[in-house]
Design a protein around this motif. Structure first.
Motif, PDB file in Angstrom:
ATOM      1  N   VAL A 370      12.304 -57.209 142.898  1.00  0.00           N
ATOM      2  CA  VAL A 370      13.612 -57.603 142.208  1.00  0.00           C
ATOM      3  C   VAL A 370      14.258 -58.629 142.902  1.00  0.00           C
ATOM      4  O   VAL A 370      14.932 -59.582 142.190  1.00  0.00           O
ATOM      5  N   LEU A 371      14.364 -58.894 144.179  1.00  0.00           N
ATOM      6  CA  LEU A 371      15.204 -59.626 144.970  1.00  0.00           C
ATOM      7  C   LEU A 371      14.583 -60.922 144.983  1.00  0.00           C
ATOM      8  O   LEU A 371      15.216 -61.930 144.575  1.00  0.00           O
ATOM      9  N   THR A 372      12.939 -61.067 145.098  1.00  0.00           N
ATOM     10  CA  THR A 372      12.468 -62.147 145.130  1.00  0.00           C
ATOM     11  C   THR A 372      12.519 -63.004 143.645  1.00  0.00           C
ATOM     12  O   THR A 372      12.631 -64.305 143.372  1.00  0.00           O
ATOM     13  N   VAL A 373      12.375 -62.156 142.457  1.00  0.00           N
ATOM     14  CA  VAL A 373      12.375 -62.783 141.115  1.00  0.00           C
ATOM     15  C   VAL A 373      13.635 -63.036 140.709  1.00  0.00           C
ATOM     16  O   VAL A 373      13.992 -64.183 140.179  1.00  0.00           O
ATOM     17  N   SER A 374      14.825 -62.399 141.263  1.00  0.00           N
ATOM     18  CA  SER A 374      16.044 -62.764 140.941  1.00  0.00           C
ATOM     19  C   SER A 374      16.526 -63.983 141.349  1.00  0.00           C
ATOM     20  O   SER A 374      17.558 -64.655 141.021  1.00  0.00           O
ATOM     21  N   CYS A 375      16.181 -64.204 142.784  1.00  0.00           N
ATOM     22  CA  CYS A 375      16.632 -65.308 143.417  1.00  0.00           C
ATOM     23  C   CYS A 375      15.907 -66.471 143.431  1.00  0.00           C
ATOM     24  O   CYS A 375      16.100 -67.392 144.344  1.00  0.00           O
ATOM     25  N   GLY A 376      15.028 -66.708 142.398  1.00  0.00           N
ATOM     26  CA  GLY A 376      14.019 -67.921 142.361  1.00  0.00           C
ATOM     27  C   GLY A 376      13.135 -68.169 143.267  1.00  0.00           C
ATOM     28  O   GLY A 376      12.860 -69.443 143.677  1.00  0.00           O
TER      29      GLY A 376
END
Length: 425
Positions: A370-376
């Motif tokens: 979720v963190l990596t997808v959300s922050c590009g």
């Protein structure tokens, strides 16, 4: 590490104990044959002194007594799975009742209140130093950056970290000093060197700052905001250690052989690259990105189930419910506005899978996705975060293993080949 007070001197013996034992006395105390006593000497577990009067050797009583105590403690360890698994005494992480603790302290609460560097340094020393920062020595950082920059473009993060660790070792001529103070100095220099050797994905930050702040520009070209940096720092602290995972066991074996801390970390990175260990975050990222783009989890989950594959980011062998690391990260991600679509997609994946596979809960790989997808960030970003974070835990285990007798990680092989003698081929 936690420090223990030395044993109280026994009545009748001064603090400096110069008592010597003969080979026979040492063998009786250890409960072994005299020949085995000399085997301990050859392995570095005991030191002997030639008796100037007689023909035999003598041994320091305190050294023999300590070896006997360790042998009794190891003999009393519970044998898991009818003796089929190796049990290793450790005081670092306890996993029990769907929670985990660092040295007896709730790990999720500790990570929520303190930075990655503070938690790592406390885990190593038992002393909490607020505001501590790890800084890479200029010479070591330059030595690590050169070979990493020469790697092919398609090199993965673990390729780069392994090369950086090897180069950093060469830049430290005192790396073979395994005293606690020296190992801690190496660790505080190595971790930021690993981060600083990674190629930039965005604009470089000037000056020094928390490790999460240094790592951010290696993971994404987007500008960092305070909440996103807090989530990354929390993820790093939560992932420092998780008992004896495969990479941590590799670290303990290397430390048992008295490998220096850079080689110990290299052993951990080597095991982490296995597809059954370090690749989980990459798979979860790709699945979650597909769900976000497609607008629903059902077809993505169905494809995994149809192919007989596990749904990434779900289930953990040590937890009956949700991974507590995932719970902590999801709670912090709620405050990150851009994480909304990925959070909804993660919940959809869990709910959709539960309809057919009840009992599968989110693990930390899904929360990290979720963190990596959300922050590009790219798909391998979770792998990078995991490896950098876990380096501190590997150092903690190395420090602990350095206090044990050397080469104790020596299981016996169960030979099942043809019985000798056989004709010469």
């Amino acid at each position: 590490m936690d420090h223990q007070a030395p044993d109280d001197p026994q009545p009748g013996h001064p603090q400096t104990d110069d008592r010597r034992l003969s080979t026979r006395q040492a063998a009786e105390l250890l409960g072994v044959k005299p020949a085995t006593v000399y085997a301990y000497v050859s392995r570095g577990q005991l030191t002997s002194r030639r008796d100037p009067v007689g023909r035999g050797s003598s041994f320091a009583a305190r050294e023999v007594e300590e070896l006997a105590r360790r042998s009794r403690r190891e003999a009393s360890l519970p044998q898991a799975a009818a003796g089929s698994e190796l049990a290793v005494r450790t005081g670092i992480t306890l996993i029990e009742d769907d929670r985990y603790w660092y040295r007896g302290v709730d790990a999720t609460e500790l990570a929520a209140r303190h930075s990655y560097e503070e938690v790592a340094d406390w885990l190593w020393t038992g002393v909490l130093r607020r505001g501590i920062r790890f800084e890479a020595p200029a010479q070591m950082l330059a030595a690590a950056r050169r070979p990493v920059a020469a790697l092919p473009e398609h090199s993965g993060p673990l390729d780069r970290l392994r090369v950086a660790a090897a180069a950093a070792a060469v830049a430290d001529p005192l790396r073979f000093d395994l005293s606690e103070e020296a190992v801690l100095g190496s660790a505080r220099a190595l971790i930021p060197t690993l981060v600083g050797a990674l190629p930039l994905a965005g604009r470089a930050h000037r000056g020094t700052g928390p490790l999460a702040w240094q790592l951010w520009s290696r993971l994404t070209a987007r500008e960092a905001d305070p909440v996103a940096l807090e989530v990354l720092d929390l993820a790093l602290a939560l992932l420092i250690d998780h008992d004896l995972a495969a990479s941590t066991l590799a670290v303990r074996v290397a430390a048992s052989a008295r490998a220096h801390p850079y080689a110990v970390v290299s052993a951990g990175l080597g095991a982490l690259e296995g597809p059954l260990h370090g690749a989980a975050g990459r798979l979860a990222h790709r699945m979650l990105a597909e769900v976000v783009e497609g607008g629903g989890a059902a077809p993505v989950v169905a494809d995994h189930l149809r192919a007989g594959r596990r749904v990434p980011g779900l289930g953990h062998r040590l937890y009956r419910g949700e991974d507590p690391r995932a719970t902590a990260l999801f709670a912090r991600l709620e405050a990150l506005p851009q994480a909304g679509p990925a959070l909804a997609a993660a919940r959809d994946v869990v709910a959709t899978t539960a309809a057919r596979r009840p009992g599968l809960h989110a693990n930390v790989d899904l929360a990290l996705a979720v963190l990596t997808v959300s922050c590009g960030m790219p798909a391998e970003a979770g792998e990078t975060v995991f490896a950098v974070a876990r380096t501190a835990g590997w150092i903690a285990h190395a420090l602990e293993e350095y206090q044990e007798r050397p080469l104790r990680m020596r299981p016996s092989g169960l030979y099942h080949g043809p019985r000798p003698p056989r004709p010469m081929p």
